[in-house]
Design a protein around this motif. Sequence first.
Motif, mmCIF file in Angstrom:
data_model
loop_
_atom_site.group_PDB
_atom_site.id
_atom_site.type_symbol
_atom_site.label_atom_id
_atom_site.label_comp_id
_atom_site.label_asym_id
_atom_site.label_seq_id
_atom_site.Cartn_x
_atom_site.Cartn_y
_atom_site.Cartn_z
ATOM 1 N N TRP A 187 -13.772 -17.489 -19.398
ATOM 2 C CA TRP A 187 -14.081 -16.536 -18.342
ATOM 3 C C TRP A 187 -15.461 -16.818 -17.758
ATOM 4 N N THR A 188 -15.651 -16.371 -16.516
ATOM 5 C CA THR A 188 -16.942 -16.467 -15.833
ATOM 6 C C THR A 188 -17.193 -15.161 -15.116
ATOM 7 N N ARG A 189 -18.366 -14.593 -15.334
ATOM 8 C CA ARG A 189 -18.780 -13.349 -14.662
ATOM 9 C C ARG A 189 -20.182 -13.560 -14.102
ATOM 10 N N GLY A 190 -20.255 -13.882 -12.832
ATOM 11 C CA GLY A 190 -21.547 -14.164 -12.240
ATOM 12 C C GLY A 190 -22.173 -15.389 -12.879
ATOM 13 N N GLU A 191 -23.336 -15.192 -13.475
ATOM 14 C CA GLU A 191 -24.023 -16.302 -14.137
ATOM 15 C C GLU A 191 -23.582 -16.459 -15.584
ATOM 16 N N ARG A 192 -22.801 -15.514 -16.067
ATOM 17 C CA ARG A 192 -22.374 -15.576 -17.467
ATOM 18 C C ARG A 192 -21.014 -16.260 -17.581
ATOM 19 N N SER A 193 -20.819 -16.978 -18.672
ATOM 20 C CA SER A 193 -19.517 -17.577 -18.949
ATOM 21 C C SER A 193 -19.300 -17.581 -20.449
ATOM 22 N N GLY A 194 -18.069 -17.629 -20.821
ATOM 23 C CA GLY A 194 -17.735 -17.625 -22.241
ATOM 24 C C GLY A 194 -16.236 -17.755 -22.410
ATOM 25 N N GLY A 195 -15.751 -17.298 -23.552
ATOM 26 C CA GLY A 195 -14.318 -17.377 -23.807
ATOM 27 C C GLY A 195 -13.879 -16.232 -24.710
ATOM 28 N N LEU A 196 -12.766 -15.616 -24.364
ATOM 29 C CA LEU A 196 -12.220 -14.526 -25.163
ATOM 30 C C LEU A 196 -11.330 -15.136 -26.250
ATOM 31 N N LEU A 197 -11.788 -15.055 -27.487
ATOM 32 C CA LEU A 197 -11.062 -15.621 -28.619
ATOM 33 C C LEU A 197 -10.294 -14.530 -29.352
ATOM 34 N N VAL A 198 -9.010 -14.763 -29.565
ATOM 35 C CA VAL A 198 -8.208 -13.880 -30.394
ATOM 36 C C VAL A 198 -7.712 -14.703 -31.577
ATOM 37 N N ALA A 251 -14.821 -12.395 -35.515
ATOM 38 C CA ALA A 251 -15.052 -13.250 -34.355
ATOM 39 C C ALA A 251 -14.297 -12.723 -33.127
ATOM 40 N N THR A 252 -13.125 -12.153 -33.344
ATOM 41 C CA THR A 252 -12.369 -11.566 -32.233
ATOM 42 C C THR A 252 -13.104 -10.358 -31.674
ATOM 43 N N ARG A 253 -13.577 -9.489 -32.566
ATOM 44 C CA ARG A 253 -14.328 -8.314 -32.112
ATOM 45 C C ARG A 253 -15.567 -8.723 -31.325
ATOM 46 N N ALA A 254 -16.294 -9.704 -31.848
ATOM 47 C CA ALA A 254 -17.510 -10.161 -31.181
ATOM 48 C C ALA A 254 -17.190 -10.779 -29.823
ATOM 49 N N SER A 255 -16.057 -11.462 -29.725
ATOM 50 C CA SER A 255 -15.670 -12.089 -28.468
ATOM 51 C C SER A 255 -15.355 -11.037 -27.407
ATOM 52 N N PHE A 256 -14.671 -9.968 -27.787
ATOM 53 C CA PHE A 256 -14.426 -8.866 -26.855
ATOM 54 C C PHE A 256 -15.740 -8.220 -26.423
ATOM 55 N N ARG A 257 -16.630 -8.055 -27.370
ATOM 56 C CA ARG A 257 -17.914 -7.411 -27.064
ATOM 57 C C ARG A 257 -18.728 -8.253 -26.087
ATOM 58 N N GLU A 258 -18.700 -9.575 -26.278
ATOM 59 C CA GLU A 258 -19.444 -10.458 -25.381
ATOM 60 C C GLU A 258 -18.904 -10.375 -23.961
ATOM 61 N N LEU A 259 -17.595 -10.273 -23.832
ATOM 62 C CA LEU A 259 -16.981 -10.207 -22.505
ATOM 63 C C LEU A 259 -17.218 -8.865 -21.841
ATOM 64 N N THR A 260 -17.018 -7.775 -22.584
ATOM 65 C CA THR A 260 -16.985 -6.447 -21.963
ATOM 66 C C THR A 260 -18.247 -5.632 -22.156
ATOM 67 N N GLY A 261 -19.117 -6.054 -23.074
ATOM 68 C CA GLY A 261 -20.359 -5.330 -23.292
ATOM 69 C C GLY A 261 -20.267 -4.181 -24.276
ATOM 70 N N GLY A 262 -19.107 -3.998 -24.879
ATOM 71 C CA GLY A 262 -18.951 -2.916 -25.853
ATOM 72 C C GLY A 262 -17.707 -3.128 -26.698
ATOM 73 N N ASP A 263 -17.369 -2.101 -27.475
ATOM 74 C CA ASP A 263 -16.222 -2.200 -28.377
ATOM 75 C C ASP A 263 -15.001 -1.423 -27.896
ATOM 76 N N GLU A 264 -15.137 -0.729 -26.760
ATOM 77 C CA GLU A 264 -14.042 0.127 -26.299
ATOM 78 C C GLU A 264 -12.788 -0.661 -25.967
ATOM 79 N N GLU A 265 -12.956 -1.817 -25.316
ATOM 80 C CA GLU A 265 -11.778 -2.585 -24.902
ATOM 81 C C GLU A 265 -11.033 -3.155 -26.110
ATOM 82 N N TYR A 266 -11.789 -3.580 -27.116
ATOM 83 C CA TYR A 266 -11.121 -4.114 -28.303
ATOM 84 C C TYR A 266 -10.404 -2.991 -29.049
#
Length: 563
Positions: free
Chosen positions: A134-145, A152-167
């Motif tokens: 994924w890419t969001r503006g200047e940020r990029s990463g990858g959602l790992l499940v 690692a899955t929880r941390a990946s969701f947090r990196e993408l969304t900024g919190g734990d609600e989506e996970y």
Amino acid sequence: MTVSSTGLVRPLSAEAAPPRRVLGPGGERRRSSARDYVVSVNPGSQSYDVVVVGGGHNGLVSAAYLARAGLSVLVLERLDHTGGAAVSVEPFSGHAARLSRYSYLVSLMPERLMADLGLDVRLASRTTASYTPWTRGERSGGLLVERPEGEATRASFRELTGGDEEYAAWQEFYAEVGKVAEVVAPTLMQPLPLEREIRAMVDERTWTDVVAQPLGRAITSRFSDDTVRGVVATDALIGTFASMDDRSLIQNRCFLYHLIGNGTGEWRVPIGGMGAVTDALAKAAVEAGAEIVTGAGVSAIHPGPDGAEVVWHEGGHQRSATGRRVLSGVAPWVLRILLGEGEDAETKPVGSQLKINFLLDRLPALRSGADPAVAFAGTLHLAEDYTQLERAYDAAVGGAVPDPMPGEVYCHSLSDPSILGDRAGSAHTLTYFGLHTPAGLFDADPEARDVATRRALASLDAVLAEPIEDCIARDADGRLCIEAKIPQDVEKDLAMPGGHIFHGDLEWPWAPNRSRLETPAQQWGVQTEHDVVLLCGSGARRGGAVSGLGGHNAAQAVLADLA
């Protein structure tokens, strides 16, 4: 055509039957020997308990079950090998790598079915469920499940969304879907339950989200992030051309089938490739006493009151045989032609996938910096954010090849290096499955295949730190090891109308409440308009994908009917 006093249709031709070409393990034609699992190479009977039209995996499942029950079974396969879409091939000259050309993963085949038939098949779990760059503006990463999901899955969701609600929403939704799978999966090898029986065992909210309303409503109400929404939606679109808001709910049915296999929904890699599955099924059928004839293109089925005649062409000659029951592994649309009803263009299924097989000298690096051995080990999502999927659908409806092209990538050699032959450890296979590429796009524009292939590669390049072309191996003639298949290729190669990988839109794996379930065929969801002709392929209710369910259920209906 004449009918005997018992009602069975007699063969049209009095010509002596040719020697049976009975297959041994691996699909090779073999001479008679116990070790080769061949039952006979002499002329067989022209009258059988069951004639199976089509030697795909479902037809072989039916043959194995019925022959093990003591019935005489003849399987007729148009191609020179069995397996249908579930085959392994070596498509690139100079390389021994065996790719799963069409079907590529196994989820729905019940472990009980495999045990019943004594299949020597191993299925490998993938340590990564999915990875989505994924890419969001200047940020990029990858959602790992991960599989199973961990920190690692929880941390990946947090990196993408900024919190734990989506996970948390993800965990809640899939826990609910998992309960549906636990309810439905045990019924798949039983007579059809009624809808109300399944509904009574499923939470009302989950039933509404997954069964009663377009799946897009649940996804957009329960998830906030566009990438997460897209990952959820993709299971509803593999082999299905639909908007997530389609009122027909074909996307919901596709989603359910992708998540109920064995009660877990896990998709596993067959060791040795998909051909290993159908080789084992052919072996089981022949060992049980079934006869399998390849190069036998069926041209007509003539039902009678107590049986049917099947006519085929083989080696320039017309042959025929009778069966007390005929099982059809071909698509229902094709079956109607064989029954003499003609072609109906209005009801012809339409496939919607682009399949590209690659052989790589090495895995490419990703822009996100993720370890390729992790990212490619599961399903790598490309251009599959929710909004991208819907835009791609709208583009295809308008007659345009989507740009960017949504698709998914699988690297089976990470789970099963054996398919690489002498290149194990120094190469990798890659399979790309593109969405929203209906057959009509390629009918309308002869250049659409090349356009779609280029856009698929562009979607992959968009997440890589190097061009994928730099990693692709070359064959013995110096050509890039790329094989692209569009729906028209699937139709031409496998006689699947419209290139539809499910033989038509999937149905719910239960019967409507007001269904007539009077005959064994109706009770097992394999009925046709003719009592002596049953469906045993993907077109049966609860068919679709490499499951063997259509074959198993047709066999059970025959046994209940003829016992």
